[in-house]
Write a protein that holds these residues in place. Structure first.
Motif: not given
Length: 279
Positions: A182-195, A197-204
Motif C-alpha cells: 500500500t505504501a509503495r502504491a502511494r509513493i510511486e507517483d511522488a517518486a518521480a517528483q522527488t527525484g 526511487g520508490a525503493d529508496e522512499l520505501l527504505a526510509r
C-alpha cells in the motif's frame, strides 16, 4: 422587483397589496434571503457524518431538499475555501481541514491537541527548536499546533500548513504505518517528483519503523531539518505525529539522533496520555 415595504409580492396565493410584517431588516427580504442561504450551507455540511463521510451532489440534494444545481454551487464555494474536498477515488465530497481555519475554539477541545500542547512546550524548551503537532487527513499531514523556538533563527509554519511529499518527516510517519504494498502504491507517483526511487522512499519508511522517528535532512528545503515521531491512541493506531523543525546548520549527526530520541520520547508521552500501551 422587490416588494414595497408593507406589501407582499404575490406568491403561493398571497394577495397583492395585503399588509404584512417587513420581510427583512430592510423590508425587502434581503436579510431573510441571506439567512436562508446560510441555513442551506449548514444543512449541506450536516450531511457529512461519521457514518457517511462521503457525499455526492445527488445524495445531498435529496437530503436537504434543494435542487442539485444549488447544492453544486454551495459545494463549489466550500471547496474553494477548503471546507470540503473531493475524494480522489469516488469524486464525492468530504469535509476538509479548511474547517480548522474557522474552528479555533473547537480545536481547544480536540483531545490529542489539548493533551499535546504542554508536552510540545517542554520539547521545544528542552531542544531549543520548534515543536509541532500534525494530523493526517488521508493524503497530507496538516499542522494543528505549534510551539516556536525561542531562538532568533528558527523554522516555523502557520497552522493549517500541509505536507504531502514522502520526503517530509511527518508524511513518512503516517506512510510507515501502511503495509509495504500500500505504501509503495502511494509513493510511486511522488517518486518521480522527488527525484528519488520508490525503493529508496520505501527504505526510509522501514528505517522510520525501526528507530521510531522519521528524518527529513534538508530533503525538501536545503536549510531545514524535520524530525517526526508517531502518536498512538488506546487502539494502537497512529492518530498524530510530533514534529521538530530546526535549521540544518544546528544539526549534525550526533544532534540528529538526540533530537530524534527527544521527539520520539515526547510522542510516547502523549501516546501514554491517550491510553496507548507502551511498546
Amino acid at each position: 422587483m422587490p416588494a414595497r415595504k408593507g406589501t407582499a409580492t404575490p406568491k403561493g396565493g398571497a394577495v397583492a397589496g395585503a399588509t404584512t410584517e417587513p420581510a427583512g431588516l430592510n423590508g425587502d427580504g434581503s436579510a431573510a434571503r441571506s439567512a436562508s442561504v446560510i441555513a442551506n450551507v449548514f444543512d449541506v455540511l450536516r450531511c457529512f457524518t461519521v457514518q457517511e463521510p462521503l457525499q455526492g451532489v445527488t445524495e445531498i440534494a435529496a437530503q436537504v431538499g434543494l435542487h442539485k444545481s444549488s447544492v453544486s454551487r454551495i459545494l463549489a464555494t466550500l471547496e474553494r475555501e477548503g471546507i470540503v474536498e473531493r475524494d480522489d477515488l469516488s469524486r464525492k465530497f468530504r469535509l476538509g481541514l479548511g474547517l480548522l481555519a474557522v474552528a479555533g475554539p473547537l480545536l481547544a477541545d480536540l483531545d490529542v491537541r489539548r493533551v499535546s500542547l504542554p508536552m510540545l512546550r517542554d520539547l521545544s524548551a528542552a531542544t531549543g527548536e520548534s515543536a509541532a503537532l500534525v494530523l493526517w487527513d488521508g493524503a497530507e499531514a496538516v499542522t494543528v499546533e505549534q510551539v516556536p523556538s525561542a531562538q532568533n533563527i528558527k523554522h516555523t509554519t502557520p497552522l493549517g500548513t500541509r505536507y504531502a511529499s514522502p520526503l517530509n518527516a511527518s508524511v513518512q510517519v503516517f506512510l510507515a504505518e501502511l503495509p509495504d504494498d500500500t505504501a509503495r502504491a502511494r509513493i510511486e507517483d511522488a517518486a518521480a517528483q522527488t527525484g528519488r526511487g520508490a525503493d529508496e522512499l520505501l527504505a526510509r519508511l522501514h528505517r522510520t519503523r525501526e528507530r521510531g522517528f522519521a528524518v527529513n535532512y534538508g530533503d525538501t528545503f536545503p536549510e531545514e531539518v524535520g524530525i517526526s515521531a508517531p502518536v498512538r491512541d488506546h487502539r494502537g493506531e497512529t492518530v498524530a505525529a510530533v514534529l521538530l523543525a530546526a535549521p540544518l546548520y544546528r544539526v549534525d549527526d550526533r544532534r540528529l539522533e538526540e533530537l530524534g530520541r527527544a521527539c520520539a520520547h515526547t510522542a510516547a508521552q502523549i501516546s501514554a496520555r491517550l491510553g496507548a500501551v507502551p511498546a
